[in-house]
Scaffold this active site. Structure first.
Site, PDB file in Angstrom:
ATOM      1  N   SER A 167      -6.486   6.607   1.515  1.00  0.00           N
ATOM      2  CA  SER A 167      -5.534   6.925   0.441  1.00  0.00           C
ATOM      3  C   SER A 167      -6.136   6.729  -0.946  1.00  0.00           C
ATOM      4  O   SER A 167      -5.429   6.384  -1.889  1.00  0.00           O
ATOM      5  CB  SER A 167      -4.271   6.061   0.582  1.00  0.00           C
ATOM      6  OG  SER A 167      -4.597   4.678   0.515  1.00  0.00           O
ATOM      7  N   SER A 207      -8.574   3.121   6.865  1.00  0.00           N
ATOM      8  CA  SER A 207      -7.758   2.399   5.895  1.00  0.00           C
ATOM      9  C   SER A 207      -6.279   2.762   6.047  1.00  0.00           C
ATOM     10  O   SER A 207      -5.654   2.406   7.041  1.00  0.00           O
ATOM     11  CB  SER A 207      -8.281   2.687   4.484  1.00  0.00           C
ATOM     12  OG  SER A 207      -7.740   1.826   3.537  1.00  0.00           O
ATOM     13  N   PHE A 208      -5.695   3.466   5.085  1.00  0.00           N
ATOM     14  CA  PHE A 208      -4.345   4.015   5.217  1.00  0.00           C
ATOM     15  C   PHE A 208      -4.224   4.816   6.518  1.00  0.00           C
ATOM     16  O   PHE A 208      -3.217   4.731   7.231  1.00  0.00           O
ATOM     17  CB  PHE A 208      -4.062   4.900   4.000  1.00  0.00           C
ATOM     18  CG  PHE A 208      -3.040   5.977   4.203  1.00  0.00           C
ATOM     19  CD1 PHE A 208      -1.685   5.719   4.059  1.00  0.00           C
ATOM     20  CD2 PHE A 208      -3.448   7.278   4.522  1.00  0.00           C
ATOM     21  CE1 PHE A 208      -0.750   6.722   4.235  1.00  0.00           C
ATOM     22  CE2 PHE A 208      -2.516   8.283   4.708  1.00  0.00           C
ATOM     23  CZ  PHE A 208      -1.160   8.010   4.566  1.00  0.00           C
ATOM     24  N   ASP A 217     -15.825  -5.811   2.468  1.00  0.00           N
ATOM     25  CA  ASP A 217     -14.717  -4.930   2.084  1.00  0.00           C
ATOM     26  C   ASP A 217     -13.838  -5.604   1.034  1.00  0.00           C
ATOM     27  O   ASP A 217     -13.339  -6.712   1.252  1.00  0.00           O
ATOM     28  CB  ASP A 217     -13.882  -4.594   3.330  1.00  0.00           C
ATOM     29  CG  ASP A 217     -12.937  -3.417   3.119  1.00  0.00           C
ATOM     30  OD1 ASP A 217     -12.462  -3.218   1.991  1.00  0.00           O
ATOM     31  OD2 ASP A 217     -12.676  -2.713   4.102  1.00  0.00           O
ATOM     32  N   HIS A 262     -15.962  -0.960   1.979  1.00  0.00           N
ATOM     33  CA  HIS A 262     -14.858  -0.221   2.593  1.00  0.00           C
ATOM     34  C   HIS A 262     -15.303   1.126   3.159  1.00  0.00           C
ATOM     35  O   HIS A 262     -14.585   1.730   3.942  1.00  0.00           O
ATOM     36  CB  HIS A 262     -13.759  -0.010   1.550  1.00  0.00           C
ATOM     37  CG  HIS A 262     -12.436   0.387   2.121  1.00  0.00           C
ATOM     38  ND1 HIS A 262     -11.763  -0.371   3.065  1.00  0.00           N
ATOM     39  CD2 HIS A 262     -11.638   1.471   1.886  1.00  0.00           C
ATOM     40  CE1 HIS A 262     -10.618   0.205   3.377  1.00  0.00           C
ATOM     41  NE2 HIS A 262     -10.524   1.331   2.680  1.00  0.00           N
TER      42      HIS A 262
END
Length: 290
Positions: free
Chosen positions: A42, A111-112, A232, A260
């Protein structure tokens, strides 16, 4: 907001199109074999291609690799007055699978996209075979300053450069050229308008809304590979350890000297790890529901 013109372009971010849950959806689809769907993160100006461009050609050598732009991101349409949230994104994902005639797929979520993958697998376990969660959200906790800054992005070249510094441990990846490309992506018509609607301050509530109940994670029946960068700054590595302790068929791989952007900073190793994990499964691996 609304439709984004895609015809007659040589932009590699734009590929095939299908109507999914009533939304015209841009997606990439390469290779043959057992289908794997990649869900992007995102970050501002993100698209499926931006997240997965280094991965799709390699995974497609053994699998059918599919990567959609989720509603609100990339070159998928942005309906007027759309209410963004985990339920809407899950419905869009299920609609996408239905539109492509895919009864069951492996999911790779960034992630998202990892949080969304978990939410979808909890709600519709039979639609998914194996899960790969990379730098994944989906665990309750306090939002990190890095993610708060990412979701609060306002367009400028300086701000985009700062975003890239948050994402990457390897600063050699954060070039002026990349910052310029991602900044220009973030100011395309409709991109920032929808982005600013998704995660307005206070942003802890949106992080909470993507978190799964721990009991649901304990019941998750899927073989799950969790991949995380030790450095991260967007999602805590401790969240990956917690997730691995809750999901009973989980395995965890942590890359040192990695932020990340695992799929970029450790691209070759990531592909090998994911490829081996997916290749372990039988063509129609049963999902144990008890």
């Amino acid at each position: 907001m609304g439709s984004i013109a895609t015809a007659g372009t040589d932009n590699p971010e734009i590929s095939k199109s299908v109507i999914a849950a009533g939304i015209r959806t841009n997606y990439h689809d390469v290779g043959e074999g057992s289908p794997v769907v990649f869900i992007h993160g995102s970050g501002p100006g993100v698209s499926a291609w931006a997240n997965w461009r280094m991965i799709l050609p390699k995974i497609s050598q053994q699998n059918r690799a599919i990567a959609p732009d989720m509603v609100g991101f990339g070159f998928t349409d942005r309906p007027e007055n759309f209410k963004y949230g985990v339920e809407a994104w899950v419905q869009h994902l299920l609609g996408f699978l239905d539109a492509l005639g895919l009864d069951q797929v492996d999911l790779v979520g960034n992630s998202f996209g990892g949080a969304l993958s978990l939410a979808a697998a909890i709600r519709h376990p039979d639609r998914f075979r194996r899960l790969v969660l990379m730098g994944s959200g989906g665990i309750k906790g306090s939002i990190l300053p890095g993610l708060d800054e990412v979701w609060g992005y306002t367009p400028s070249l300086e701000n985009m450069r700062r975003m890239l510094d948050i994402f990457a441990y390897n600063r050699d990846l954060v070039t002026d050229e990349l910052a310029q490309i991602r900044y220009e992506a973030s100011i395309r018509p409709g991109f920032q308008e929808s982005y600013s609607q998704m995660f307005p301050a206070p942003r802890q509530r949106w992080f909470d809304s993507l978190a799964c109940q721990e009991d649901d994670l304990r019941k998750l029946p899927h073989q799950t590979l969790i991949v995380h960068g030790r450095e991260d700054r967007v999602i805590r590595v401790e969240d990956a350890y917690r997730m691995a302790s809750l999901i009973r068929r989980a395995q965890l791989h942590v890359f040192g000297e990695c932020g990340h952007w695992t799929q970029i900073e450790q691209s070759s190793r990531f592909v090998q790890l994911v490829g081996n994990f997916l290749a372990e499964a039988a063509p129609s691996e049963p999902i144990p529901l008890s």
